[in-house]
Design a protein around this motif. Structure first.
Motif, PDB file in Angstrom:
ATOM      1  N   LEU A   1       0.825  -1.200   0.000  1.00  0.00           N
ATOM      2  CA  LEU A   1       0.000   0.000   0.000  1.00  0.00           C
ATOM      3  C   LEU A   1       0.867   1.261   0.000  1.00  0.00           C
ATOM      4  CD1 LEU A   1      -2.867   1.103   0.063  1.00  0.00           C
ATOM      5  CD2 LEU A   1      -2.791   0.965   2.550  1.00  0.00           C
ATOM      6  N   VAL A   2       2.021   1.190   0.604  1.00  0.00           N
ATOM      7  CA  VAL A   2       2.926   2.338   0.624  1.00  0.00           C
ATOM      8  C   VAL A   2       3.383   2.675  -0.796  1.00  0.00           C
ATOM      9  CG1 VAL A   2       5.150   3.198   1.451  1.00  0.00           C
ATOM     10  CG2 VAL A   2       3.698   1.857   2.958  1.00  0.00           C
ATOM     11  N   GLN A   3       3.690   1.661  -1.571  1.00  0.00           N
ATOM     12  CA  GLN A   3       4.105   1.890  -2.957  1.00  0.00           C
ATOM     13  C   GLN A   3       2.970   2.478  -3.785  1.00  0.00           C
ATOM     14  OE1 GLN A   3       7.181   1.596  -3.873  1.00  0.00           O
ATOM     15  NE2 GLN A   3       7.815   0.738  -1.912  1.00  0.00           N
ATOM     16  N   ILE A   4       1.752   2.021  -3.549  1.00  0.00           N
ATOM     17  CA  ILE A   4       0.582   2.573  -4.253  1.00  0.00           C
ATOM     18  C   ILE A   4       0.364   4.024  -3.840  1.00  0.00           C
ATOM     19  CG2 ILE A   4      -1.915   2.357  -4.574  1.00  0.00           C
ATOM     20  CD1 ILE A   4      -1.553  -0.668  -4.189  1.00  0.00           C
ATOM     21  N   LEU A   5       0.538   4.317  -2.554  1.00  0.00           N
ATOM     22  CA  LEU A   5       0.426   5.700  -2.075  1.00  0.00           C
ATOM     23  C   LEU A   5       1.461   6.596  -2.748  1.00  0.00           C
ATOM     24  CD1 LEU A   5      -0.145   5.214   1.741  1.00  0.00           C
ATOM     25  CD2 LEU A   5      -1.572   6.540   0.218  1.00  0.00           C
ATOM     26  N   ASN A   6       2.674   6.142  -2.822  1.00  0.00           N
ATOM     27  CA  ASN A   6       3.733   6.933  -3.447  1.00  0.00           C
ATOM     28  C   ASN A   6       3.442   7.206  -4.919  1.00  0.00           C
ATOM     29  OD1 ASN A   6       5.194   7.064  -1.079  1.00  0.00           O
ATOM     30  ND2 ASN A   6       6.465   5.288  -1.582  1.00  0.00           N
ATOM     31  N   MET A   7       3.054   6.195  -5.657  1.00  0.00           N
ATOM     32  CA  MET A   7       2.795   6.360  -7.084  1.00  0.00           C
ATOM     33  C   MET A   7       1.567   7.241  -7.316  1.00  0.00           C
ATOM     34  SD  MET A   7       4.291   5.584  -9.876  1.00  0.00           S
ATOM     35  CE  MET A   7       5.375   4.293  -9.344  1.00  0.00           C
ATOM     36  N   THR A   8       0.563   7.108  -6.473  1.00  0.00           N
ATOM     37  CA  THR A   8      -0.617   7.967  -6.582  1.00  0.00           C
ATOM     38  C   THR A   8      -0.237   9.419  -6.329  1.00  0.00           C
ATOM     39  OG1 THR A   8      -2.013   6.153  -5.811  1.00  0.00           O
ATOM     40  CG2 THR A   8      -2.976   8.336  -5.749  1.00  0.00           C
ATOM     41  N   PHE A   9       0.635   9.641  -5.358  1.00  0.00           N
ATOM     42  CA  PHE A   9       1.101  10.997  -5.090  1.00  0.00           C
ATOM     43  C   PHE A   9       1.841  11.581  -6.287  1.00  0.00           C
ATOM     44  CE2 PHE A   9       4.462  13.882  -3.708  1.00  0.00           C
ATOM     45  CZ  PHE A   9       3.674  14.907  -3.197  1.00  0.00           C
ATOM     46  N   TYR A  10       2.666  10.785  -6.948  1.00  0.00           N
ATOM     47  CA  TYR A  10       3.405  11.275  -8.118  1.00  0.00           C
ATOM     48  C   TYR A  10       2.443  11.688  -9.237  1.00  0.00           C
ATOM     49  CZ  TYR A  10       7.483   9.216  -5.860  1.00  0.00           C
ATOM     50  OH  TYR A  10       8.473   8.901  -4.968  1.00  0.00           O
ATOM     51  N   PHE A  11       1.428  10.867  -9.475  1.00  0.00           N
ATOM     52  CA  PHE A  11       0.435  11.217 -10.496  1.00  0.00           C
ATOM     53  C   PHE A  11      -0.328  12.473 -10.088  1.00  0.00           C
ATOM     54  CE2 PHE A  11       1.462   7.345 -12.403  1.00  0.00           C
ATOM     55  CZ  PHE A  11       0.787   7.199 -13.593  1.00  0.00           C
TER      56      PHE A  11
ATOM     57  N   LEU B   1       0.745  14.866  -8.199  1.00  0.00           N
ATOM     58  CA  LEU B   1       1.659  15.993  -8.322  1.00  0.00           C
ATOM     59  C   LEU B   1       1.726  16.503  -9.762  1.00  0.00           C
ATOM     60  CD1 LEU B   1       3.711  17.765  -6.792  1.00  0.00           C
ATOM     61  CD2 LEU B   1       5.449  16.092  -7.454  1.00  0.00           C
ATOM     62  N   ILE B   2       1.826  15.590 -10.709  1.00  0.00           N
ATOM     63  CA  ILE B   2       1.894  15.977 -12.122  1.00  0.00           C
ATOM     64  C   ILE B   2       0.607  16.681 -12.549  1.00  0.00           C
ATOM     65  CG2 ILE B   2       1.965  15.074 -14.482  1.00  0.00           C
ATOM     66  CD1 ILE B   2       3.872  12.881 -13.359  1.00  0.00           C
ATOM     67  N   TYR B   3      -0.540  16.099 -12.229  1.00  0.00           N
ATOM     68  CA  TYR B   3      -1.816  16.714 -12.606  1.00  0.00           C
ATOM     69  C   TYR B   3      -2.041  18.038 -11.885  1.00  0.00           C
ATOM     70  CZ  TYR B   3      -3.651  12.988 -15.517  1.00  0.00           C
ATOM     71  OH  TYR B   3      -3.867  12.109 -16.539  1.00  0.00           O
ATOM     72  N   SER B   4      -1.609  18.135 -10.641  1.00  0.00           N
ATOM     73  CA  SER B   4      -1.792  19.379  -9.893  1.00  0.00           C
ATOM     74  C   SER B   4      -0.947  20.509 -10.468  1.00  0.00           C
ATOM     75  CB  SER B   4      -1.441  19.177  -8.417  1.00  0.00           C
ATOM     76  OG  SER B   4      -2.331  18.280  -7.823  1.00  0.00           O
TER      77      SER B   4
ATOM     78  N   PHE C   1     -10.346  17.804 -12.930  1.00  0.00           N
ATOM     79  CA  PHE C   1     -11.047  16.613 -12.454  1.00  0.00           C
ATOM     80  C   PHE C   1     -10.062  15.561 -11.960  1.00  0.00           C
ATOM     81  CE2 PHE C   1     -12.830  12.399 -13.092  1.00  0.00           C
ATOM     82  CZ  PHE C   1     -14.010  12.496 -12.380  1.00  0.00           C
ATOM     83  N   GLN C   2      -8.993  15.327 -12.727  1.00  0.00           N
ATOM     84  CA  GLN C   2      -8.017  14.323 -12.328  1.00  0.00           C
ATOM     85  C   GLN C   2      -7.315  14.711 -11.033  1.00  0.00           C
ATOM     86  OE1 GLN C   2      -7.790  11.339 -13.889  1.00  0.00           O
ATOM     87  NE2 GLN C   2      -9.462  12.141 -15.131  1.00  0.00           N
ATOM     88  N   SER C   3      -7.006  15.977 -10.864  1.00  0.00           N
ATOM     89  CA  SER C   3      -6.355  16.435  -9.626  1.00  0.00           C
ATOM     90  C   SER C   3      -7.251  16.195  -8.423  1.00  0.00           C
ATOM     91  CB  SER C   3      -6.014  17.914  -9.715  1.00  0.00           C
ATOM     92  OG  SER C   3      -5.088  18.165 -10.720  1.00  0.00           O
TER      93      SER C   3
END
Length: 122
Positions: free
Chosen positions: A29-39, A41-44, A102-104
């Motif tokens: 779950l930590v890896q999923i959290l990290n990757m979700t944060f990266y996505f 960040l890019i959309y934001s 919307f994605q952000s």
């Protein structure tokens, strides 16, 4: 809501899971959290850049640089109408802006839910 937004969200979530599966040594779950944060960040960053452009924040600076360039240019190009060129606020695509917004928001909500799940099982 637009079906295209939901399709892109499902695609983003799928890419997140695929990247975590292939990149991480342990699927957690930590890896999923990290990757979700990266996505997120890019959309934001894209969303906030487009938001400031849409609001006309960069229009004055752009106009000033164009005027300065035309005044300081050694060769006068009378066909180059720097006053008539469109400003950055008129170039913002509303379709891409709405998708990025919307994605952000959706990825932020997903990240909050994942963080709550993570800390509820700790």
């Amino acid at each position: 809501m637009d079906k295209k937004n939901w399709f892109i969200l499902i695609l983003n979530i799928s890419i997140i899971f695929i990247m975590v599966y292939f990149r991480a040594s342990i699927f957690s779950l930590v890896q999923i959290l990290n990757m979700t944060f990266y996505f997120l960040l890019i959309y934001s960053v894209i969303f906030l850049l487009m938001y400031t452009m849409k609001g006309g924040f960069y229009d004055g600076v752009t106009f000033g640089f164009r005027r300065f360039r035309s005044v300081m240019s050694k060769q006068q190009d009378y066909l180059d109408e720097w006053k008539e060129k469109p400003l950055p606020s008129s170039k913002v695509s509303q379709r891409i802006y709405k998708i990025a917004r919307f994605q952000s928001i959706a990825l932020f909500i997903l990240l909050i839910v994942l963080v709550l799940i993570y800390y509820s099982y700790q």
